[in-house]
Scaffold this active site. Structure first.
Site, PDB file in Angstrom:
ATOM      1  N   GLY A   1       0.832  -1.202   0.000  1.00 22.37           N
ATOM      2  CA  GLY A   1       0.000   0.000   0.000  1.00 22.37           C
ATOM      3  C   GLY A   1       0.862   1.244   0.000  1.00 22.37           C
ATOM      4  O   GLY A   1       2.064   1.174   0.255  1.00 22.37           O
ATOM      5  N   PRO A   2       0.260   2.399  -0.257  1.00 17.34           N
ATOM      6  CA  PRO A   2       1.025   3.633  -0.429  1.00 17.34           C
ATOM      7  C   PRO A   2       1.346   4.399   0.851  1.00 17.34           C
ATOM      8  O   PRO A   2       2.050   5.395   0.809  1.00 17.34           O
ATOM      9  CB  PRO A   2       0.101   4.463  -1.318  1.00 17.34           C
ATOM     10  CG  PRO A   2      -1.275   4.033  -0.914  1.00 17.34           C
ATOM     11  CD  PRO A   2      -1.160   2.570  -0.590  1.00 17.34           C
ATOM     12  N   LYS A   3       0.839   3.959   1.982  1.00 10.69           N
ATOM     13  CA  LYS A   3       0.990   4.765   3.204  1.00 10.69           C
ATOM     14  C   LYS A   3       1.992   4.156   4.177  1.00 10.69           C
ATOM     15  O   LYS A   3       2.765   3.287   3.827  1.00 10.69           O
ATOM     16  CB  LYS A   3      -0.375   4.947   3.848  1.00 10.69           C
ATOM     17  CG  LYS A   3      -1.342   5.665   2.908  1.00 10.69           C
ATOM     18  CD  LYS A   3      -2.553   6.168   3.603  1.00 10.69           C
ATOM     19  CE  LYS A   3      -3.386   6.954   2.600  1.00 10.69           C
ATOM     20  NZ  LYS A   3      -4.478   7.618   3.216  1.00 10.69           N
TER      21      LYS A   3
ATOM     22  N   GLN B   1       6.202  -4.086   6.636  1.00 12.95           N
ATOM     23  CA  GLN B   1       6.521  -2.962   7.521  1.00 12.95           C
ATOM     24  C   GLN B   1       5.592  -2.944   8.735  1.00 12.95           C
ATOM     25  O   GLN B   1       6.022  -2.633   9.853  1.00 12.95           O
ATOM     26  CB  GLN B   1       6.443  -1.652   6.744  1.00 12.95           C
ATOM     27  CG  GLN B   1       7.480  -1.546   5.638  1.00 12.95           C
ATOM     28  CD  GLN B   1       7.128  -0.500   4.593  1.00 12.95           C
ATOM     29  OE1 GLN B   1       6.212   0.309   4.778  1.00 12.95           O
ATOM     30  NE2 GLN B   1       7.850  -0.511   3.481  1.00 12.95           N
TER      31      GLN B   1
ATOM     32  N   CYS C   1       5.459  -5.915   1.500  1.00  9.13           N
ATOM     33  CA  CYS C   1       5.813  -4.496   1.406  1.00  9.13           C
ATOM     34  C   CYS C   1       5.258  -3.730   2.615  1.00  9.13           C
ATOM     35  O   CYS C   1       5.789  -3.856   3.702  1.00  9.13           O
ATOM     36  CB  CYS C   1       5.375  -3.916   0.066  1.00  9.13           C
ATOM     37  SG  CYS C   1       6.173  -2.345  -0.328  1.00  9.13           S
TER      38      CYS C   1
ATOM     39  N   HIS D   1       8.120  -7.505  -3.698  1.00 10.11           N
ATOM     40  CA  HIS D   1       6.798  -7.951  -4.144  1.00 10.11           C
ATOM     41  C   HIS D   1       6.895  -9.310  -4.842  1.00 10.11           C
ATOM     42  O   HIS D   1       7.302  -9.372  -6.003  1.00 10.11           O
ATOM     43  CB  HIS D   1       6.206  -6.944  -5.131  1.00 10.11           C
ATOM     44  CG  HIS D   1       5.726  -5.686  -4.508  1.00 10.11           C
ATOM     45  ND1 HIS D   1       4.415  -5.275  -4.581  1.00 10.11           N
ATOM     46  CD2 HIS D   1       6.369  -4.725  -3.803  1.00 10.11           C
ATOM     47  CE1 HIS D   1       4.280  -4.116  -3.950  1.00 10.11           C
ATOM     48  NE2 HIS D   1       5.455  -3.763  -3.474  1.00 10.11           N
TER      49      HIS D   1
ATOM     50  N   GLU E   1       4.553 -10.878  -6.083  1.00  8.74           N
ATOM     51  CA  GLU E   1       3.561 -10.851  -7.162  1.00  8.74           C
ATOM     52  C   GLU E   1       3.967  -9.961  -8.332  1.00  8.74           C
ATOM     53  O   GLU E   1       3.230  -9.830  -9.306  1.00  8.74           O
ATOM     54  CB  GLU E   1       2.206 -10.410  -6.597  1.00  8.74           C
ATOM     55  CG  GLU E   1       2.059  -8.934  -6.309  1.00  8.74           C
ATOM     56  CD  GLU E   1       2.795  -8.399  -5.097  1.00  8.74           C
ATOM     57  OE1 GLU E   1       2.586  -7.219  -4.787  1.00  8.74           O
ATOM     58  OE2 GLU E   1       3.583  -9.123  -4.461  1.00  8.74           O
TER      59      GLU E   1
ATOM     60  N   SER F   1       9.461   3.290  -0.614  1.00 10.51           N
ATOM     61  CA  SER F   1      10.301   4.403  -0.152  1.00 10.51           C
ATOM     62  C   SER F   1      10.590   4.265   1.342  1.00 10.51           C
ATOM     63  O   SER F   1      11.447   4.954   1.871  1.00 10.51           O
ATOM     64  CB  SER F   1       9.627   5.745  -0.440  1.00 10.51           C
ATOM     65  OG  SER F   1       8.342   5.794   0.139  1.00 10.51           O
ATOM     66  N   LEU F   2       9.862   3.365   2.015  1.00 18.63           N
ATOM     67  CA  LEU F   2      10.102   3.069   3.432  1.00 18.63           C
ATOM     68  C   LEU F   2      10.809   1.722   3.544  1.00 18.63           C
ATOM     69  O   LEU F   2      10.693   0.876   2.655  1.00 18.63           O
ATOM     70  CB  LEU F   2       8.785   3.021   4.208  1.00 18.63           C
ATOM     71  CG  LEU F   2       7.938   4.294   4.214  1.00 18.63           C
ATOM     72  CD1 LEU F   2       6.627   4.046   4.952  1.00 18.63           C
ATOM     73  CD2 LEU F   2       8.698   5.453   4.825  1.00 18.63           C
TER      74      LEU F   2
END
EC number: 4.1.3.27
Length: 197
Positions: free
Chosen positions: A55-57, A84, A80, A168, A170, A130-131
């Site tokens: 996810g993006p957050k 985290q 991902c 990832h 996938e 990015s994290l």
């Protein structure tokens, strides 16, 4: 026990559909739910496995994912952002990577256990993040690292059936030079779904 039902928790990411397709390809029932799903709703669904999607957050913005990791007694794979979330759920630290990795493949070295059983070593893992996990808590074991920048690419809980991967599985970028593994990502997901926990 034969696994019949896999719950995929969506952190609002397009890659989630690839995960859903992989689980379906393996012949299992898959249910996709929003990251705000409650523990009671998970109990009603009664899944055999849980996959927490990218996810993006940040982990703290990933709905109920951290609470789910801390409280359910079901094998979990985090991908991902899901990875985290696992790191933060047990007291680790996630922070900004030195460089953004969106659509890059890195050689990844691993321990050959858990989801990495019978996986070529090293292999190319697709990275979109990015994290990164900066500090891993004592409850987790580091299971994989990127060879180009030495970042943590995998963790496994030392006692609970919980694993996470930063890359990832996938992604089309996750592959091996070994022709015996034409779909390496599918094999990684299969290892998780079919593991004896």
């Amino acid at each position: 026990m034969e696994v019949k039902k896999v719950l995929v928790i969506d952190n609002i990411d397009s890659f989630v559909w690839n995960l859903v397709q992989y689980v379906g390809t393996l012949g299992y029932k898959v249910k996709l739910v929003d990251n705000k799903i409650t523990l009671d709703e998970i109990k009603k669904i009664n899944p055999d496995r849980i996959i927490i999607s990218p996810g993006p957050k940040t982990p703290k913005e990933a709905g109920n994912c951290i609470k789910i990791i801390q409280e359910v007694d079901i094998p979990i794979l985090g991908v991902c952002l899901g990875h985290q979330c696992i790191v933060e759920a047990f007291g680790g630290e996630v922070g900004r990577a030195k460089r953004v990795m969106h659509g890059k493949a890195s050689l990844i070295n691993h321990d050959g256990e858990g989801i990495f059983k019978d996986i070529p070593n090293p292999f190319y893992g697709g990275r979109y993040h990015s994290l990164i996990a900066k500090e891993v808590p004592k409850e987790l074991k580091i299971t994989a690292k990127s060879l180009d920048d030495n970042y943590i690419m995998g963790v496994r809980h030392k006692k609970l059936p919980i694993e996470g991967v930063q890359f990832h599985p996938e992604s089309i970028l996750t592959e091996s030079d070994n022709l015996k593994f034409p779909d390496l990502g599918l094999k990684l997901i299969k290892n998780f779904v079919e593991s004896e926990y």
